[in-house]
Write a protein that holds these residues in place. Sequence first.
Motif, mmCIF file in Angstrom:
data_model
loop_
_atom_site.group_PDB
_atom_site.id
_atom_site.type_symbol
_atom_site.label_atom_id
_atom_site.label_comp_id
_atom_site.label_asym_id
_atom_site.label_seq_id
_atom_site.Cartn_x
_atom_site.Cartn_y
_atom_site.Cartn_z
ATOM 1 N N GLY A 6 -19.393 17.685 -21.458
ATOM 2 C CA GLY A 6 -18.663 18.162 -20.282
ATOM 3 C C GLY A 6 -17.185 18.241 -20.608
ATOM 4 N N ILE A 7 -16.601 19.426 -20.433
ATOM 5 C CA ILE A 7 -15.175 19.632 -20.715
ATOM 6 C C ILE A 7 -14.450 19.838 -19.398
ATOM 7 C CG2 ILE A 7 -13.470 21.131 -21.839
ATOM 8 C CD1 ILE A 7 -15.582 21.832 -23.918
ATOM 9 N N ASP A 8 -13.520 18.942 -19.089
ATOM 10 C CA ASP A 8 -12.727 19.035 -17.855
ATOM 11 C C ASP A 8 -11.312 19.471 -18.219
ATOM 12 O OD1 ASP A 8 -11.651 18.803 -15.327
ATOM 13 O OD2 ASP A 8 -11.451 16.617 -15.426
ATOM 14 N N LEU A 9 -11.003 20.742 -17.933
ATOM 15 C CA LEU A 9 -9.691 21.304 -18.263
ATOM 16 C C LEU A 9 -8.749 21.060 -17.086
ATOM 17 C CD1 LEU A 9 -8.350 23.050 -20.581
ATOM 18 C CD2 LEU A 9 -8.651 24.977 -19.025
ATOM 19 N N THR A 11 -4.830 19.754 -15.286
ATOM 20 C CA THR A 11 -3.464 20.268 -15.257
ATOM 21 C C THR A 11 -2.606 19.667 -16.365
ATOM 22 O OG1 THR A 11 -3.691 20.394 -12.852
ATOM 23 C CG2 THR A 11 -1.485 20.669 -13.741
ATOM 24 N N SER A 12 -2.876 18.431 -16.735
ATOM 25 C CA SER A 12 -2.046 17.762 -17.740
ATOM 26 C C SER A 12 -2.792 17.468 -19.030
ATOM 27 C CB SER A 12 -1.488 16.449 -17.170
ATOM 28 O OG SER A 12 -2.543 15.606 -16.754
ATOM 29 N N ALA A 13 -4.127 17.531 -18.997
ATOM 30 C CA ALA A 13 -4.901 17.202 -20.192
ATOM 31 C C ALA A 13 -6.296 17.784 -20.096
ATOM 32 C CB ALA A 13 -4.998 15.679 -20.351
ATOM 33 N N VAL A 14 -6.931 17.920 -21.261
ATOM 34 C CA VAL A 14 -8.351 18.255 -21.310
ATOM 35 C C VAL A 14 -9.101 16.969 -21.636
ATOM 36 C CG1 VAL A 14 -8.263 18.972 -23.759
ATOM 37 C CG2 VAL A 14 -10.123 19.781 -22.278
ATOM 38 N N LYS A 15 -10.138 16.700 -20.848
ATOM 39 C CA LYS A 15 -10.950 15.502 -21.021
ATOM 40 C C LYS A 15 -12.352 15.947 -21.430
ATOM 41 C CE LYS A 15 -12.600 11.506 -18.350
ATOM 42 N NZ LYS A 15 -12.575 10.888 -16.998
ATOM 43 N N ILE A 16 -12.867 15.378 -22.520
ATOM 44 C CA ILE A 16 -14.144 15.804 -23.081
ATOM 45 C C ILE A 16 -15.094 14.612 -23.083
ATOM 46 C CG2 ILE A 16 -15.286 16.827 -25.088
ATOM 47 C CD1 ILE A 16 -12.503 17.918 -25.913
ATOM 48 N N LEU A 17 -16.261 14.778 -22.440
ATOM 49 C CA LEU A 17 -17.264 13.722 -22.365
ATOM 50 C C LEU A 17 -18.500 14.109 -23.155
ATOM 51 C CD1 LEU A 17 -17.334 12.846 -18.536
ATOM 52 C CD2 LEU A 17 -15.943 11.792 -20.317
ATOM 53 N N LEU A 18 -19.012 13.175 -23.950
ATOM 54 C CA LEU A 18 -20.314 13.313 -24.599
ATOM 55 C C LEU A 18 -21.284 12.437 -23.820
ATOM 56 C CD1 LEU A 18 -21.934 14.444 -27.052
ATOM 57 C CD2 LEU A 18 -21.423 12.270 -28.210
ATOM 58 N N VAL A 19 -22.309 13.054 -23.234
ATOM 59 C CA VAL A 19 -23.217 12.360 -22.322
ATOM 60 C C VAL A 19 -24.650 12.484 -22.831
ATOM 61 C CG1 VAL A 19 -24.039 12.234 -19.933
ATOM 62 C CG2 VAL A 19 -21.663 12.856 -20.395
ATOM 63 N N ASN A 20 -25.366 11.345 -22.843
ATOM 64 C CA ASN A 20 -26.756 11.382 -23.312
ATOM 65 C C ASN A 20 -27.734 11.631 -22.168
ATOM 66 O OD1 ASN A 20 -27.311 8.912 -22.014
ATOM 67 N ND2 ASN A 20 -26.938 7.707 -23.863
ATOM 68 N N GLN A 21 -29.024 11.661 -22.482
ATOM 69 C CA GLN A 21 -30.039 12.031 -21.493
ATOM 70 C C GLN A 21 -30.233 10.998 -20.387
ATOM 71 O OE1 GLN A 21 -33.020 13.209 -24.560
ATOM 72 N NE2 GLN A 21 -33.505 14.854 -23.131
ATOM 73 N N LYS A 22 -29.649 9.807 -20.564
ATOM 74 C CA LYS A 22 -29.697 8.789 -19.519
ATOM 75 C C LYS A 22 -28.488 8.864 -18.583
ATOM 76 C CE LYS A 22 -32.159 5.486 -22.484
ATOM 77 N NZ LYS A 22 -32.072 4.141 -23.129
ATOM 78 N N PHE A 77 -18.298 23.231 -18.258
ATOM 79 C CA PHE A 77 -16.871 23.085 -17.988
ATOM 80 C C PHE A 77 -16.579 22.753 -16.532
ATOM 81 C CE2 PHE A 77 -17.808 26.201 -21.165
ATOM 82 C CZ PHE A 77 -16.930 25.953 -22.203
ATOM 83 N N SER A 78 -15.499 22.046 -16.349
ATOM 84 C CA SER A 78 -14.806 21.930 -15.072
ATOM 85 C C SER A 78 -13.385 22.383 -15.329
ATOM 86 C CB SER A 78 -14.824 20.467 -14.607
ATOM 87 O OG SER A 78 -13.812 20.233 -13.667
ATOM 88 N N GLY A 79 -12.764 23.013 -14.338
ATOM 89 C CA GLY A 79 -11.405 23.484 -14.601
ATOM 90 C C GLY A 79 -10.511 23.500 -13.388
ATOM 91 N N GLN A 80 -9.218 23.322 -13.629
ATOM 92 C CA GLN A 80 -8.213 23.472 -12.584
ATOM 93 C C GLN A 80 -8.369 24.848 -11.946
ATOM 94 O OE1 GLN A 80 -4.210 24.571 -14.027
ATOM 95 N NE2 GLN A 80 -4.762 23.673 -16.005
ATOM 96 N N MET A 81 -8.319 24.886 -10.614
ATOM 97 C CA MET A 81 -8.579 26.129 -9.882
ATOM 98 C C MET A 81 -7.335 27.024 -9.804
ATOM 99 S SD MET A 81 -10.928 24.742 -6.726
ATOM 100 C CE MET A 81 -11.367 26.379 -6.113
ATOM 101 N N HIS A 82 -7.563 28.277 -9.445
ATOM 102 C CA HIS A 82 -6.550 29.227 -8.963
ATOM 103 C C HIS A 82 -5.615 29.801 -10.039
ATOM 104 C CE1 HIS A 82 -7.819 27.652 -5.126
ATOM 105 N NE2 HIS A 82 -7.177 26.511 -5.273
ATOM 106 N N GLY A 83 -5.500 29.170 -11.203
ATOM 107 C CA GLY A 83 -4.514 29.602 -12.195
ATOM 108 C C GLY A 83 -4.782 30.997 -12.720
ATOM 109 N N LEU A 84 -3.735 31.789 -12.873
ATOM 110 C CA LEU A 84 -3.860 33.200 -13.274
ATOM 111 C C LEU A 84 -3.626 33.375 -14.770
ATOM 112 C CD1 LEU A 84 -4.072 36.258 -12.638
ATOM 113 C CD2 LEU A 84 -1.589 36.224 -12.255
ATOM 114 N N MET A 433 -18.101 14.658 -15.574
ATOM 115 C CA MET A 433 -19.533 14.352 -15.448
ATOM 116 C C MET A 433 -20.258 15.491 -14.750
ATOM 117 S SD MET A 433 -22.106 12.475 -16.021
ATOM 118 C CE MET A 433 -21.497 10.866 -16.572
ATOM 119 N N GLY A 434 -19.633 16.094 -13.737
ATOM 120 C CA GLY A 434 -20.243 17.248 -13.081
ATOM 121 C C GLY A 434 -20.481 18.378 -14.055
ATOM 122 N N ALA A 435 -19.524 18.607 -14.957
ATOM 123 C CA ALA A 435 -19.693 19.643 -15.972
ATOM 124 C C ALA A 435 -20.854 19.296 -16.902
ATOM 125 C CB ALA A 435 -18.400 19.802 -16.774
ATOM 126 N N ALA A 436 -20.940 18.035 -17.307
ATOM 127 C CA ALA A 436 -22.046 17.604 -18.175
ATOM 128 C C ALA A 436 -23.393 17.772 -17.464
ATOM 129 C CB ALA A 436 -21.839 16.150 -18.596
#
Length: 499
Positions: A6-9, A11-22, A77-84, A433-436
């Motif tokens: 799950g990649i959460d893009l 406003t200030s950072a990108v956060k990357i989660l590795l999530v298993n099947q549990k 992915f999850s991402g900051q909204m509205h940006g052009l 986690m929602g992205a994952a």
Amino acid sequence: MKYVIGIDLGTSAVKILLVNQKGEVSDEISKEYPLIIEKSGYSEQDPEEWVAKTEEGLAELIGNFSGNVKDIEGISFSGQMHGLVLLDNNQKVLRNAILWNDTRTTPQCQEIYDKVGRDRLLQITKNPALEGFTLPKILWVQKYEPEVFAKAASFLLPKDYLRYRMTGRLQMEYSDAAGTLMLNVAERQWSKEILEQFQLSPEICPELVESHEFVGNVTSKFAQKTGLSQEVKVFAGGADNACGAIGSGILSEGKTLCSIGTSGVVLSYEERNDLDFAGTVHYFNHAEEDAFYTMGVTLAAGYSLSWYKDTFAKEESFEQLLTGIEEVPAGSNGLVFTPYIVGERTPHADSTIRGSFIGIDASHERKHFSRSVLEGITFSLNESIEVFRNSGKTIDTIISIGGGAKNETWLQMQADIFNSSIEKLASEQGPGMGAAMLAAYGCGWYSSLKECAEEFLSSSKTYEPIPENVEAYKKVFSIYQEVYRQTKEMNERLREFRK
């Protein structure tokens, strides 16, 4: 063991989660990037920073991974909204991205109302014209950078650009498209009426896809840079708030989320597309297929606390700053804070209003100010809850995530002010986690997002409202609501003195 990313893009950072099947987080990487603030009210970012930091983070994550890289089956992915993000015919970025928290577009919002009409805009897009949304940004570029706009062949939102750079394919999914002011939210299609009103070609709008939809594999170039397998499946993802809702289990009627980050969000699940909140709260497509959510926003929630700390206790930790707040009774001994330090969104869409401490007394100590800041943030969020309740919604259990879930006194305060049970998740990862979970669902691990949530998510503690505190806060909340009306005109007069 199989995995998803799950990649959460943000406003200030990108956060990357590795999530298993549990549903367990096996690794977590975060990479920061800067804001570009050329003048007051402007907020931009270089989209290449998103790509570079994501590549860097993924390479680090894969470097740490001891398993077979082919066991990482999906990415979303999850991402900051509205940006052009504006692209030319060759899919090259034409200018820096204009972000959600950029406020330069007040005249363009008025232009939208003048041409479309306030009521008609709400009928189509379910949302008012606010500076943060995407269409006003497009109109600003159209007016002030015509040479740039003349080259624009398409636009994307931040996470959609990152996904394009990973897959080479242009798409946008419904939950993020709902925040552009160009989507017919109920009909789930680009609004020809809106586009025609502003002489925008339909070709500027990308193909719409579902949030869990498989949209391609990573390119060989991206795989080489990061160490990912080219077989990994890429799924469209969702807007940060929609993914935050999925990652908190807000997937059925009656479920409500309170998320306190830089801004604060109260979000409630909706099955229907025809409710009428008259624009007082946002109304968006969910990242779950054929579902929606309504949402109230406090612009400076966690930011109010960060501002307070940086201004008065810069060298201290948040834990030190909040020492003693549990000793202070509900109402902070008559001290009220309004968190309007950058304006407000819900229920007052007002970019001019500013914050206040009301009722300062010589007996007040720092712990009273600290508690009043937390109470003020929570009062602002409660205004959104009141809008929902006044519309007939039942809200008796709220999932709390973000900064507000990290302090037990604040969690109890939320239960008392909201007059609702507050649940704290056992493992809270929010939008990432929602992205994952979207990737896990897309990979076929589960038959629905609800089934995935049952496996991935659980509560660790519930806070119940204390009756005497509920009664005290009802009285203080009514005073809090008066402060906006009493200070609105004063803040308009003070505006000329702000630098």
